[in-house]
Design a protein around this motif. Structure first.
Motif, PDB file in Angstrom:
ATOM      1  N   SER A   1      36.513  17.454 -21.128  1.00  0.00           N
ATOM      2  CA  SER A   1      37.946  17.153 -21.059  1.00  0.00           C
ATOM      3  C   SER A   1      38.745  18.302 -21.662  1.00  0.00           C
ATOM      4  O   SER A   1      38.226  19.134 -22.427  1.00  0.00           O
ATOM      5  N   ASP A   2      40.035  18.342 -21.317  1.00  0.00           N
ATOM      6  CA  ASP A   2      40.896  19.391 -21.861  1.00  0.00           C
ATOM      7  C   ASP A   2      41.027  19.270 -23.379  1.00  0.00           C
ATOM      8  O   ASP A   2      41.039  20.274 -24.104  1.00  0.00           O
ATOM      9  N   GLY A   3      41.133  18.020 -23.871  1.00  0.00           N
ATOM     10  CA  GLY A   3      41.260  17.826 -25.316  1.00  0.00           C
ATOM     11  C   GLY A   3      40.036  18.318 -26.069  1.00  0.00           C
ATOM     12  O   GLY A   3      40.145  18.955 -27.126  1.00  0.00           O
ATOM     13  N   ALA A   4      38.837  18.035 -25.541  1.00  0.00           N
ATOM     14  CA  ALA A   4      37.608  18.481 -26.203  1.00  0.00           C
ATOM     15  C   ALA A   4      37.500  19.993 -26.199  1.00  0.00           C
ATOM     16  O   ALA A   4      37.052  20.610 -27.175  1.00  0.00           O
ATOM     17  N   ARG A   5      37.906  20.593 -25.098  1.00  0.00           N
ATOM     18  CA  ARG A   5      37.842  22.056 -25.027  1.00  0.00           C
ATOM     19  C   ARG A   5      38.861  22.695 -25.967  1.00  0.00           C
ATOM     20  O   ARG A   5      38.579  23.724 -26.597  1.00  0.00           O
TER      21      ARG A   5
ATOM     22  N   THR B   1      32.675  19.074 -38.569  1.00  0.00           N
ATOM     23  CA  THR B   1      32.509  19.340 -37.130  1.00  0.00           C
ATOM     24  C   THR B   1      31.932  18.124 -36.407  1.00  0.00           C
ATOM     25  O   THR B   1      32.372  17.765 -35.300  1.00  0.00           O
ATOM     26  N   THR B   2      30.949  17.496 -37.036  1.00  0.00           N
ATOM     27  CA  THR B   2      30.370  16.284 -36.442  1.00  0.00           C
ATOM     28  C   THR B   2      31.436  15.205 -36.265  1.00  0.00           C
ATOM     29  O   THR B   2      31.489  14.516 -35.218  1.00  0.00           O
TER      30      THR B   2
ATOM     31  N   TYR C   1      32.661  13.479 -32.790  1.00  0.00           N
ATOM     32  CA  TYR C   1      32.475  12.039 -32.606  1.00  0.00           C
ATOM     33  C   TYR C   1      33.803  11.350 -32.284  1.00  0.00           C
ATOM     34  O   TYR C   1      33.844  10.434 -31.451  1.00  0.00           O
ATOM     35  N   VAL C   2      34.890  11.797 -32.931  1.00  0.00           N
ATOM     36  CA  VAL C   2      36.197  11.200 -32.647  1.00  0.00           C
ATOM     37  C   VAL C   2      36.599  11.448 -31.195  1.00  0.00           C
ATOM     38  O   VAL C   2      37.165  10.575 -30.514  1.00  0.00           O
ATOM     39  N   ASP C   3      36.250  12.620 -30.668  1.00  0.00           N
ATOM     40  CA  ASP C   3      36.625  12.976 -29.299  1.00  0.00           C
ATOM     41  C   ASP C   3      35.413  12.911 -28.368  1.00  0.00           C
ATOM     42  O   ASP C   3      35.302  13.681 -27.423  1.00  0.00           O
ATOM     43  N   ARG C   4      34.495  11.942 -28.624  1.00  0.00           N
ATOM     44  CA  ARG C   4      33.231  11.870 -27.891  1.00  0.00           C
ATOM     45  C   ARG C   4      33.425  11.557 -26.412  1.00  0.00           C
ATOM     46  O   ARG C   4      32.563  11.880 -25.588  1.00  0.00           O
TER      47      ARG C   4
ATOM     48  N   ASN D   1      23.878  15.549 -20.716  1.00  0.00           N
ATOM     49  CA  ASN D   1      23.096  15.628 -19.469  1.00  0.00           C
ATOM     50  C   ASN D   1      21.988  14.589 -19.398  1.00  0.00           C
ATOM     51  O   ASN D   1      21.522  14.240 -18.299  1.00  0.00           O
ATOM     52  N   SER D   2      21.564  14.062 -20.551  1.00  0.00           N
ATOM     53  CA  SER D   2      20.450  13.107 -20.537  1.00  0.00           C
ATOM     54  C   SER D   2      20.911  11.695 -20.208  1.00  0.00           C
ATOM     55  O   SER D   2      20.296  11.008 -19.402  1.00  0.00           O
ATOM     56  N   ASP D   3      21.993  11.225 -20.852  1.00  0.00           N
ATOM     57  CA  ASP D   3      22.433   9.854 -20.583  1.00  0.00           C
ATOM     58  C   ASP D   3      23.942   9.721 -20.453  1.00  0.00           C
ATOM     59  O   ASP D   3      24.475   8.612 -20.455  1.00  0.00           O
ATOM     60  N   SER D   4      24.636  10.819 -20.342  1.00  0.00           N
ATOM     61  CA  SER D   4      26.098  10.874 -20.157  1.00  0.00           C
ATOM     62  C   SER D   4      26.878  10.462 -21.395  1.00  0.00           C
ATOM     63  O   SER D   4      27.890  11.077 -21.741  1.00  0.00           O
ATOM     64  N   ALA D   5      26.439   9.452 -22.134  1.00  0.00           N
ATOM     65  CA  ALA D   5      27.167   8.985 -23.314  1.00  0.00           C
ATOM     66  C   ALA D   5      26.822   9.864 -24.520  1.00  0.00           C
ATOM     67  O   ALA D   5      25.716  10.372 -24.660  1.00  0.00           O
ATOM     68  N   VAL D   6      27.817  10.003 -25.441  1.00  0.00           N
ATOM     69  CA  VAL D   6      27.653  10.799 -26.672  1.00  0.00           C
ATOM     70  C   VAL D   6      27.882   9.879 -27.858  1.00  0.00           C
ATOM     71  O   VAL D   6      28.980   9.351 -28.039  1.00  0.00           O
ATOM     72  N   ASP D   7      26.824   9.642 -28.632  1.00  0.00           N
ATOM     73  CA  ASP D   7      26.955   8.817 -29.828  1.00  0.00           C
ATOM     74  C   ASP D   7      27.040   9.701 -31.073  1.00  0.00           C
ATOM     75  O   ASP D   7      27.185  10.934 -30.969  1.00  0.00           O
ATOM     76  N   PHE D   8      26.920   9.081 -32.272  1.00  0.00           N
ATOM     77  CA  PHE D   8      27.068   9.858 -33.516  1.00  0.00           C
ATOM     78  C   PHE D   8      25.940  10.883 -33.675  1.00  0.00           C
ATOM     79  O   PHE D   8      26.172  12.012 -34.120  1.00  0.00           O
TER      80      PHE D   8
END
Length: 362
Positions: free
Chosen positions: A100-104, A56-57, A61-64, A70-77
């Motif tokens: 995004s549609d892909g993430a959902r 799941t992680t 991460y692939v579709d980050r 909400n804290s810094d907008s970016a999603v890291d590992f």
């Protein structure tokens, strides 16, 4: 040994010992099944849960780019692992969300099934731990309901083990043998050997009732002490009037007492071993033959069997194997007895025959 000494021996038991025996008598150990150890099962399920969490992680991460923090907008590992953890555990704080549609779509078709699988692993482990005791009780209840005409062996020492080996060699199923012993490690050993074990003092009726002795057809008593053997014999005969009781004792002087207590057959281990030693000294070949006869499944065997229709009406000498005695009703006729000159269809014969070769292992 007299009955007075037996009563004194029973009187010397302290109340604390009696309470410990009663506690031990409540334990029935079923044969060990071919299942993984509890710790191994938990570790295997933990590895499966971590694998689901890692997958799941990786998906997050692939579709980050399709997720918003909400804290810094970016999603890291680290954010991906955090999102996977709170999602699979159904916590869902909402601080990281798929936008995004892909993430959902990934959440709908991949992460949601992984969440269900993760919960199944956790719930399955919990339910297995909670239902283990119930499963054991069901096994014991099922065993009690179908246990009839079985053999109860009191004592799983050297004599008890060899007695069971002989019974199994003569075709007695292991699930029709129950071992009673006061030592936990001995009962566990019997369970590992595929036998049902009852932990407790066999001089107590409660313990023998847990072994279903009242419905047994045979009782073998192989205790370490002769006074204990006498007490067990008295208790067993009181519970079961028709079972065949065979007892092993150390001293010849105790044989009449055991017979009066209800034993059908009493075997004196020390005198029998002494006679075998004396015969072996005078004639080693005689000792070798007797040892061969006493070892079932090797060389020559002594067996009791019914007379066949072809043998009825003939002499015991006409049988294919060597007949040494004839059982007619409740009488034992030796081969020299004139009454045994002609076999009857209802007779049983005690014969010496060649042991069957061991089955080839496939």
């Amino acid at each position: 040994m007299t009955r007075i000494s037996l009563l004194r021996s029973l009187w010397r038991r302290t109340r604390r010992e009696a309470e410990e025996d009663a506690e031990a008598g409540r334990s029935i150990v079923m044969p060990v099944q071919n299942v993984a150890a509890p710790l191994r099962q938990v570790l295997r399920r933990l590895v499966m849960a971590l694998a689901v969490l890692g997958l799941t992680t990786l998906l997050v991460y692939v579709d980050r780019e399709g997720y918003h923090d909400n804290s810094d907008s970016a999603v890291d590992f680290l954010d991906s692992a955090y999102y996977a953890t709170v999602t699979l555990s159904t916590t869902g704080y909402g601080d990281i969300t798929p936008v995004s549609d892909g993430a959902r779509l990934t959440n709908i078709f991949l992460i949601t099934p992984l969440r269900v699988l993760f919960l199944i692993i956790l719930v399955g482990t919990t339910l297995e731990v909670l239902t283990e005791r119930t499963r054991q009780q069901v096994r014991i209840h099922r065993w009690r309901s179908r246990m009839r005409e079985h053999t109860v062996v009191v004592g799983y020492g050297t004599k008890g083990r060899h007695a069971i080996e002989t019974l199994v060699g003569q075709g007695k199923p292991k699930d029709k043998i129950v071992v009673v012993d006061p030592q936990k490690k001995v009962v566990d050993a019997a369970s590992s050997d595929g036998l049902v074990g009852v932990l407790g003092d066999a001089t107590r009726s409660e313990t023998l009732l847990r072994a279903e002795l009242q419905r047994a057809s045979q009782v073998v008593i192989c205790t370490e002490r002769d006074d204990t053997a006498a007490l067990v014999t008295l208790t067993a005969r009181q519970l079961n009037k028709s079972a065949t009781i065979v007892v092993a004792v150390r001293e010849d002087e105790n044989v009449p007492l055991l017979r009066q207590s209800g034993a059908n057959t009493v075997v004196t281990s020390s005198s029998s071993a002494g006679r075998l030693l004396g015969m072996s000294m005078m004639s080693p070949n005689v000792g070798t033959v007797l040892e061969d006869l006493l070892t079932y499944g090797n060389g020559l065997d002594v067996v009791e069997r019914p007379v066949t229709k072809r043998e009825a009406g003939n002499s015991p000498r006409d049988c294919a194997d060597l007949v040494v005695a004839v059982v007619r009703g409740h009488r034992l006729l030796h081969f020299t007895d004139p009454e045994a000159a002609t076999l009857h269809l209802a007779d049983r014969v005690i014969t010496i025959k060649q042991a069957a070769p061991p089955a080839a292992e496939g």
